[in-house]
Scaffold this motif. Sequence first.
Motif, PDB file in Angstrom:
ATOM      1  N   VAL A   1      28.241 -24.112   5.364  1.00 15.74           N
ATOM      2  CA  VAL A   1      28.289 -23.404   6.643  1.00 15.74           C
ATOM      3  C   VAL A   1      27.720 -22.005   6.478  1.00 15.74           C
ATOM      4  N   GLY A   2      28.101 -21.320   5.395  1.00 14.13           N
ATOM      5  CA  GLY A   2      27.555 -19.989   5.129  1.00 14.13           C
ATOM      6  C   GLY A   2      26.049 -20.014   4.952  1.00 14.13           C
ATOM      7  N   ASP A   3      25.549 -21.019   4.263  1.00 13.88           N
ATOM      8  CA  ASP A   3      24.096 -21.145   4.071  1.00 13.88           C
ATOM      9  C   ASP A   3      23.390 -21.346   5.414  1.00 13.88           C
ATOM     10  N   PHE A   4      24.030 -22.116   6.294  1.00 11.49           N
ATOM     11  CA  PHE A   4      23.450 -22.327   7.625  1.00 11.49           C
ATOM     12  C   PHE A   4      23.374 -21.007   8.387  1.00 11.49           C
ATOM     13  N   MET A   5      24.455 -20.232   8.385  1.00 12.56           N
ATOM     14  CA  MET A   5      24.454 -18.944   9.077  1.00 12.56           C
ATOM     15  C   MET A   5      23.426 -18.001   8.470  1.00 12.56           C
ATOM     16  N   LYS A   6      23.320 -18.018   7.168  1.00 18.80           N
ATOM     17  CA  LYS A   6      22.344 -17.162   6.490  1.00 18.80           C
ATOM     18  C   LYS A   6      20.936 -17.531   6.930  1.00 18.80           C
ATOM     19  N   GLY A   7      20.651 -18.829   6.985  1.00 21.53           N
ATOM     20  CA  GLY A   7      19.324 -19.278   7.405  1.00 21.53           C
ATOM     21  C   GLY A   7      19.022 -18.906   8.833  1.00 21.53           C
ATOM     22  N   CYS A   8      20.027 -19.003   9.726  1.00 27.10           N
ATOM     23  CA  CYS A   8      19.822 -18.631  11.131  1.00 27.10           C
ATOM     24  C   CYS A   8      19.568 -17.135  11.277  1.00 27.10           C
ATOM     25  N   ARG A   9      20.179 -16.346  10.430  1.00 33.38           N
ATOM     26  CA  ARG A   9      19.977 -14.899  10.494  1.00 33.38           C
ATOM     27  C   ARG A   9      18.557 -14.525  10.105  1.00 33.38           C
ATOM     28  N   GLN A  10      17.970 -15.284   9.200  1.00 34.78           N
ATOM     29  CA  GLN A  10      16.631 -14.945   8.700  1.00 34.78           C
ATOM     30  C   GLN A  10      15.528 -15.501   9.572  1.00 34.78           C
ATOM     31  N   ASN A  11      15.865 -16.435  10.461  1.00 32.57           N
ATOM     32  CA  ASN A  11      14.824 -17.038  11.324  1.00 32.57           C
ATOM     33  C   ASN A  11      14.252 -16.016  12.302  1.00 32.57           C
TER      34      ASN A  11
END
Length: 355
Positions: A345-355
């Motif tokens: 879940v954290g990795d998903f949020m991290k990826g969304c932040r960088q998009n």
Amino acid sequence: MVQMFTSLASCTTLPYKRLSSDEEVLLDFYPPEISDSVSPIMKVPAVVFFHAGGLMMGNRRFLFPSWLQKSANALGYAFISADYQLLLPGTGHDILKDIRDVFKFAVENHFTHQNTTYEIDSERILAAGGSAGGCMAHLAAAHITFPKLTGVLALYPMGGDFLTSHWLKPKTKPFFMGRPLRDPAESKNLLPPFPEGLPAPMSEALPAIDPTTGLPAEPRMPLTSLSIQLGTWLDYYTGEFNPSLSEVLRDALDAGTLCPAVSELVPDRHRSLFPTFLVNASWPPVLMVHGTADTAVPIVSSRRMNVLLKNAGVDVELIEVEGQEHLFDTEQNADIKFAEVFKKVGDFMKGCRQN
């Protein structure tokens, strides 16, 4: 054991709207962990979270996912947990207005916490929620055009199978965690024809405990499970009690009508409340997390949404947590037991932040 309330980090509480009853609808703002606060106003991404409770009970701190708030803050996100109007007398249409209003409020206002002022980055904002709140996160994906969401996180979300027997047919034996069926007579004032009239609009209903019996004292506490037990939850969601929308749809199921034909029986005025009718390629990336042993919202709900989203070309992932019940992430020591899931879940949020 599920923990209804958990110790919360420091937050700022403020209203984002008022109901017709003049009650304020509140949100909690949890600031991100940022070491550099040189700027007078810090522009930060945000996660807007909607709580569980079947849309009928609870508030922004009910069944609060501390692990998610801490993870989001550590990644530099502000975490906003919002109240919303509860069903009876509210309907899904009122809740949809609240979804729009809270996102509008989030990007049009500054938030001050301990002498630091924050501005929400309208290009980096996620919708998230658990159970009923997961359904709200899906609705946000379908209806919020500004700010443009960069991701949706839905924990054991409702909404992927509203036209099935789980939601439409009366239960004759225990169905939720093996708990006994409810006695409708004990909640008669909250069932049609509502002999004492409808309650005032509200955005909070907490399960206060009776000190004598040790049982929940909030009268609407049983309403979510009771309405599912009676197969009438959709009546509360849509406000269609007379005639009962649930009964119309149930009759179609009993007649062996195919699912596409059953869906056509949902009136146009309510179709905006059904996530399965709203899926298209414009949705942002979606991550769903669901226990395979969920008895409140069976995992077929998320599996169906997963297929619909994939077929529409949406970037979607469903994490199935083997053998886990509803609300599994609120258990004691969940951060240890489900560390691998929480990391994803954290990795998903991290990826969304960088998009």
